[in-house]
Scaffold this active site. Structure first.
Site, PDB file in Angstrom:
ATOM      1  N   ASP A   1      -1.546   8.474  -6.339  1.00  0.00           N
ATOM      2  CA  ASP A   1      -0.207   7.909  -6.195  1.00  0.00           C
ATOM      3  C   ASP A   1       0.745   8.476  -7.235  1.00  0.00           C
ATOM      4  OD1 ASP A   1      -1.397   6.428  -4.245  1.00  0.00           O
ATOM      5  OD2 ASP A   1      -1.386   4.536  -5.350  1.00  0.00           O
TER       6      ASP A   1
ATOM      7  N   GLY B   1       0.804  -1.211   0.000  1.00  0.00           N
ATOM      8  CA  GLY B   1       0.000   0.000   0.000  1.00  0.00           C
ATOM      9  C   GLY B   1       0.837   1.261   0.000  1.00  0.00           C
TER      10      GLY B   1
END
Length: 364
Positions: free
Chosen positions: A171, A120
């Site tokens: 991200d 993650g």
């Protein structure tokens, strides 16, 4: 490093080397693909890509984490790490910084990474941004005209079209934009970013639970579909436009839970930014705790291992703690006063023997 790996494998010096950092999300989970607000921070850990063009149309790759692989530039995706490379070469061709005159020139590539996979912490985005930067370094006059947001969108498209994960853009954006040592408040809808210094005298501990997770197995895409359905039933384009009153009117209890998390999480990110700028670490920690409860109870992405780790970190003295990333395993992030950090790190290991410290991000 990738340069040494490249030289060892290909007996040549790479023509381009670039890096992309992993990230931890301090708060704002599962909001990015709902056009919401997020607040990630870069890790010190990064992925390094070294490459050189070839005279044929072969991709020849070596990685310190996966097998050495070779295939044609136009080969179909096969689930291997070269799918990322194929995607990056395609994005380069479509956006004007292709390798070779026809955009189908092959490359030799070496990849090394410090970012834990399946944790993650955006190992995929770090790889995508490093890939695009390395390819762009071969044609800087064209590549340097692109904005960091352009780079982030290309990384996201690699994930969507070549890897098979319908991720948001957080991200890739933090990997392309953010400086090390500051949190990045990111409005996904407007693509506006604001970097905020971290709390002086406090640290964020990034701790791997010891349990890996894999997004592409379906749970992430399932949550995306549920959020879209909830927004549709509330008559809004995305959950960014919804409110808690409308959420309470949803007939489906599962959709109500999913929507409640996203709506309340956007509110928490706004409050967290205010707390960070005001130096109120206790308020920020409380918001982290609320976030974890919501991810566990409403979004169903936590696990007994993650819940135990969060509880043990809190018992050891953390001001706030929560899972970070998509969930289903991976890492937690904990906020602590710097003088308490060593004690917390010593204390949490006994009840969580498989957990380990990934990074310690210090405020100035």
């Amino acid at each position: 490093m990738s340069s040494a790996l490249f030289e060892s494998h290909f007996s040549a010096v790479p023509e381009a080397v670039a890096i992309g950092h992993g990230r931890a999300n301090l708060i704002g989970e599962h909001t990015d693909y709902n056009e919401g607000l997020v607040m990630p921070v870069l890790l010190r850990h990064h992925t390094v890509v070294a490459l050189s063009p070839r005279q044929d149309n072969m991709i020849c790759g070596i990685s310190d984490r996966f097998d050495a692989l070779d295939r044609l530039v136009d080969s179909p995706c096969d689930g291997s790490w070269l799918d990322f490379v194929t995607g990056a070469l395609t994005m380069a061709r479509l956006n004007g910084f292709a390798v070779g005159h026809d955009g189908k020139c092959g490359i030799n590539i070496a990849v090394s990474s410090q970012v834990p996979a399946g944790a993650g912490l955006s190992s995929s985005a770090a790889f995508e941004i490093a890939l695009l930067r390395a390819i762009g370094a071969l044609t800087p006059a064209r590549f340097d005209k692109l904005s960091p947001a352009d780079l982030a969108r290309m990384g996201q498209q690699i994930e969507h079209d070549f890897v098979g994960t319908a991720c948001g853009i957080m991200d890739q954006m933090v990997a392309a934009v953010a400086p090390v040592g500051q949190a990045m408040l990111f409005d996904v809808r407007s693509m506006n970013t604001r970097c905020i210094p971290l709390f002086p005298g406090y640290d964020f501990l990034i701790i791997h639970s010891g349990a890996d997770r894999k997004l592409s197995e379906g749970a992430y895409n399932e949550r995306l579909a549920q959020c879209q359905k909830a927004a549709s039933e509330m008559g809004v384009a995305s959950l960014r436009d919804a409110d808690l009153i409308s959420c309470d009117r949803l007939a489906d209890p599962l959709l109500k839970k999913r929507a409640r998390h996203v709506i309340s999480e956007n509110i928490r990110v706004q409050k967290a930014a205010i707390a960070l700028e005001a130096g109120k670490a206790d308020e920020f920690g409380q918001l982290m705790d609320e976030c974890h409860t919501s991810l566990d109870a409403d979004f169903d992405v936590s696990s007994p291992i993650l819940n135990d780790l969060v509880a043990n970190l809190k018992s050891a003295g953390a001001i706030g703690a929560r899972l970070t990333g998509a969930g289903f395993g991976g890492c937690v992030v904990a906020l602590c006063a710097r003088e308490q950090g060593d004690h917390i790190l010593e204390t949490f290991r006994s009840p969580n023997p498989n957990a380990w410290l990934v990074d310690r991000i210090e405020g100035l």
